[in-house]
Design a protein around this motif. Structure first.
Motif, short mmCIF file in Angstrom:
data_model
loop_
_atom_site.label_atom_id
_atom_site.label_comp_id
_atom_site.label_asym_id
_atom_site.label_seq_id
_atom_site.Cartn_x
_atom_site.Cartn_y
_atom_site.Cartn_z
N ALA A 15 -37.66 -1.18 -36.86
CA ALA A 15 -36.81 -1.49 -38.02
C ALA A 15 -37.64 -2.08 -39.15
O ALA A 15 -37.48 -1.72 -40.32
N HIS A 16 -38.55 -3.00 -38.80
CA HIS A 16 -39.43 -3.56 -39.82
C HIS A 16 -40.29 -2.47 -40.46
O HIS A 16 -40.48 -2.44 -41.68
N LYS A 17 -40.81 -1.58 -39.65
CA LYS A 17 -41.67 -0.51 -40.17
C LYS A 17 -40.90 0.37 -41.15
O LYS A 17 -41.36 0.64 -42.27
N GLN A 18 -39.73 0.84 -40.73
CA GLN A 18 -38.97 1.76 -41.57
C GLN A 18 -38.50 1.09 -42.85
O GLN A 18 -38.53 1.70 -43.93
N LEU A 19 -38.06 -0.17 -42.75
CA LEU A 19 -37.64 -0.88 -43.96
C LEU A 19 -38.83 -1.13 -44.88
O LEU A 19 -38.70 -1.05 -46.11
N GLY A 20 -39.99 -1.45 -44.30
CA GLY A 20 -41.18 -1.64 -45.12
C GLY A 20 -41.53 -0.40 -45.91
O GLY A 20 -41.80 -0.47 -47.13
N PHE A 21 -41.52 0.76 -45.26
CA PHE A 21 -41.81 2.02 -45.96
C PHE A 21 -40.75 2.29 -47.05
O PHE A 21 -41.08 2.74 -48.15
N TYR A 22 -39.50 2.05 -46.69
CA TYR A 22 -38.40 2.31 -47.63
C TYR A 22 -38.51 1.43 -48.87
O TYR A 22 -38.39 1.91 -50.01
N TYR A 23 -38.76 0.14 -48.67
CA TYR A 23 -38.86 -0.76 -49.82
C TYR A 23 -40.09 -0.45 -50.66
O TYR A 23 -40.04 -0.56 -51.89
N TYR A 24 -41.18 -0.06 -50.01
CA TYR A 24 -42.36 0.32 -50.80
C TYR A 24 -42.05 1.55 -51.65
O TYR A 24 -42.39 1.59 -52.84
N ALA A 25 -41.41 2.54 -51.04
CA ALA A 25 -41.10 3.78 -51.77
C ALA A 25 -40.18 3.52 -52.95
O ALA A 25 -40.23 4.23 -53.96
N SER A 26 -39.33 2.50 -52.83
CA SER A 26 -38.40 2.18 -53.93
C SER A 26 -38.93 1.09 -54.86
O SER A 26 -38.20 0.55 -55.68
N GLY A 27 -40.24 0.76 -54.72
CA GLY A 27 -40.88 -0.15 -55.65
C GLY A 27 -40.63 -1.62 -55.41
O GLY A 27 -40.97 -2.45 -56.27
N ARG A 28 -40.06 -1.98 -54.26
CA ARG A 28 -39.79 -3.39 -53.97
C ARG A 28 -40.90 -3.93 -53.07
O ARG A 28 -40.76 -4.05 -51.86
N HIS A 29 -42.01 -4.28 -53.69
CA HIS A 29 -43.22 -4.59 -52.94
C HIS A 29 -43.12 -5.89 -52.14
O HIS A 29 -43.69 -6.00 -51.05
N SER A 30 -42.41 -6.88 -52.67
CA SER A 30 -42.27 -8.15 -51.94
C SER A 30 -41.52 -7.94 -50.64
O SER A 30 -41.93 -8.46 -49.59
N ARG A 31 -40.43 -7.20 -50.71
CA ARG A 31 -39.65 -6.94 -49.49
C ARG A 31 -40.43 -6.05 -48.54
O ARG A 31 -40.38 -6.23 -47.32
N ALA A 32 -41.14 -5.07 -49.08
CA ALA A 32 -41.98 -4.21 -48.23
C ALA A 32 -43.02 -5.03 -47.50
O ALA A 32 -43.25 -4.85 -46.30
N GLN A 33 -43.67 -5.95 -48.23
CA GLN A 33 -44.71 -6.78 -47.62
C GLN A 33 -44.16 -7.60 -46.46
O GLN A 33 -44.80 -7.70 -45.40
N GLU A 34 -42.98 -8.18 -46.63
CA GLU A 34 -42.38 -9.01 -45.56
C GLU A 34 -42.22 -8.20 -44.29
O GLU A 34 -42.61 -8.63 -43.20
N HIS A 35 -41.62 -7.02 -44.41
CA HIS A 35 -41.32 -6.22 -43.21
C HIS A 35 -42.59 -5.63 -42.60
O HIS A 35 -42.73 -5.61 -41.37
N LEU A 36 -43.50 -5.17 -43.43
CA LEU A 36 -44.73 -4.60 -42.89
C LEU A 36 -45.61 -5.67 -42.25
O LEU A 36 -46.32 -5.41 -41.28
N MET A 37 -45.54 -6.90 -42.77
CA MET A 37 -46.24 -8.02 -42.16
C MET A 37 -45.75 -8.23 -40.72
O MET A 37 -46.55 -8.37 -39.78
N PHE A 38 -44.44 -8.20 -40.53
CA PHE A 38 -43.89 -8.37 -39.18
C PHE A 38 -44.23 -7.18 -38.30
O PHE A 38 -44.59 -7.35 -37.13
N ALA A 39 -44.11 -5.97 -38.83
CA ALA A 39 -44.40 -4.78 -38.02
C ALA A 39 -45.85 -4.79 -37.55
O ALA A 39 -46.14 -4.51 -36.38
N PHE A 40 -46.77 -5.12 -38.46
CA PHE A 40 -48.19 -5.12 -38.10
C PHE A 40 -48.51 -6.25 -37.11
O PHE A 40 -49.31 -6.07 -36.19
N LEU A 41 -47.85 -7.39 -37.28
CA LEU A 41 -48.08 -8.50 -36.36
C LEU A 41 -47.60 -8.15 -34.95
O LEU A 41 -48.30 -8.41 -33.96
N VAL A 42 -46.41 -7.57 -34.84
CA VAL A 42 -45.89 -7.20 -33.52
C VAL A 42 -46.80 -6.17 -32.87
O VAL A 42 -47.13 -6.27 -31.68
N GLN A 43 -47.22 -5.16 -33.62
CA GLN A 43 -48.10 -4.14 -33.04
C GLN A 43 -49.42 -4.74 -32.56
O GLN A 43 -49.89 -4.41 -31.47
N ASN A 44 -50.00 -5.63 -33.34
CA ASN A 44 -51.25 -6.25 -32.91
C ASN A 44 -51.04 -7.17 -31.72
O ASN A 44 -51.92 -7.27 -30.85
#
Length: 399
Positions: A273-302
């Motif tokens: 969910a974090h990954k998909q929302l991160g991609f979605y927010y980035y694609a729609s130009g909402r970089h702050s929200r994208a960063q939050e979700h991608l931060m969590f997705a990358f942390l969980v994967q690592n």
């Protein structure tokens, strides 16, 4: 001669019974025939026989309803007996009456009920037991598999309706994790139909159960990498919000490697969910929200990757992403995990989101890591391009 006729009659009767037993639709439901029919349908589904699988799933739903309706009716008939009515609502007295008078059908109904729902949850109430028996008529797993069959046949509307029907019965799932799977499937249908606002709502509902993210629901462990202990400050909703802010500051000000050194988070149900929302927010130009979700997705994967490396090398300690990438390339299982779950893609868009938020140094740290990874493919090339000419990429479609 008479004995031979009897033997022939018995043989013919046995043959008819044997033929009939092979088709669950041709005889009355026995105990748990619905379960066997569902499993048979799954086998057909996996073999690509979707037409027969759909019939089996519908049969399973019908057989379960028929069985529990019969049990419900038998229990109602028992409770309608004058002597039983005089006992009031005491389940103890009803059970004693069933045992003394040997009402086998009612005994079977209660035995099946107690197998599904603990007896203690009825508070010694016969009416509560009857109500609970009625709730078992629905078969959410069958509804789910009917939806899966519609989905694989391209019937998106029918599939979504089935998934939502199954989701409405989530309290009766034998596998609680099925609810999250259903939400992901509904989100995927919304994405296919380009219903992005609805997709966003569904994915956010998955995150609602993650306490570190939402401040409510069940809490996954935010672990200290050295001790494996949940920090005391991560106990209340306010403190969890503060922890998220501290995590963000660490990433933005100290870079990705310091961030992963300090934090571990194992919320495997929410990473997609974090990954998909991160991609979605980035694609729609909402970089702050994208960063939050991608931060969590990358942390969980690592976290997942580091835990797996430690299983093989007990004294492994994270020091740098490059060293961790060497471990990923060393183990085929981890290489497959990284490729299948967009590990390098997430890292790239996390870097571009950071850059879009003005955190250039942290973005460069991630791009430098990707630029050195030959296994990152496209994301290596794009990271090298960003290092030569940093810019906010305009997404032409959903990443």
């Amino acid at each position: 001669m008479k004995g031979i006729k009897v033997l022939l009659f018995l043989f013919c009767a046995y043959s008819v019974c044997a033929q009939t037993s092979g088709d669950l639709r041709s005889y009355g439901p026995g105990p748990h025939d619905w379960w066997y029919t569902l499993e048979r349908g799954k086998v057909m589904f996996r073999q690509g026989d979707y037409g027969r699988a759909l019939l089996a799933f519908e049969d399973a739903r019908r057989l379960r309803r028929t069985m529990y309706e019969r049990m419900e009716r038998n229990f109602i008939n028992l409770l309608s007996i004058r002597e039983v009515r005089r006992m009031g609502d005491s389940l103890d007295w009803v059970e004693r009456f069933i045992q003394e008078r040997r009402y086998a059908d009612a005994a079977d109904a209660l035995e099946e009920l107690y197998y599904r729902i603990p007896r203690g949850s009825f508070n010694n109430s016969a009416s509560a037991a009857l109500n609970a028996l009625g709730t078992l008529k629905d078969y959410p797993e069958a509804e789910y598999w009917i939806g899966e069959t519609y989905l694989v046949e391209g019937e998106l509307n029918l599939a979504q309706g089935q998934f939502q029907k199954a989701l409405a019965l989530r309290q009766f799932f034998e596998n609680p994790g099925l609810a999250t799977d259903l939400l992901y499937k509904i989100a995927a249908i919304c994405r296919t139909r380009q219903e992005y606002n609805q997709m966003e709502r569904v994915l956010q509902s998955i995150l609602a159960g993650d306490n570190l993210w939402s401040g409510s629901g069940s809490r996954e462990a935010l672990r200290n990498p050295q001790t494996g202990i949940i920090p005391p400050q991560a106990e209340s909703s306010a403190a969890l919000s503060f922890t998220r802010q501290a995590m963000t500051r660490t990433l933005e000000n100290n870079g990705i490697e310091r961030f992963i050194t300090l934090y571990r988070y194992g919320s495997t149900e929410t990473v997609e969910a974090h990954k998909q929302l991160g991609f979605y927010y980035y694609a729609s130009g909402r970089h702050s929200r994208a960063q939050e979700h991608l931060m969590f997705a990358f942390l969980v994967q690592n976290t997942i990757i580091i835990d797996e490396v430690i299983r093989h090398t007990y004294d492994f300690a994270f020091s740098a992403l490059e060293a961790l990438a060497d471990e990923i390339n060393r183990y085929p299982l981890l290489s497959e995990y990284a490729e299948k779950n967009d590990y390098y893609k997430i890292a790239y868009y996390l870097g571009t989101s950071l850059y879009g938020n003005g955190k250039t140094a942290s973005a460069m740290g991630i791009w430098n890591f990707l630029a050195a990874q030959n296994t990152a493919g496209e994301w290596q090339a794009r990271a090298r391009g960003q290092l030569r000419n940093p810019h906010v990429e305009q997404a032409l479609e959903m990443p």
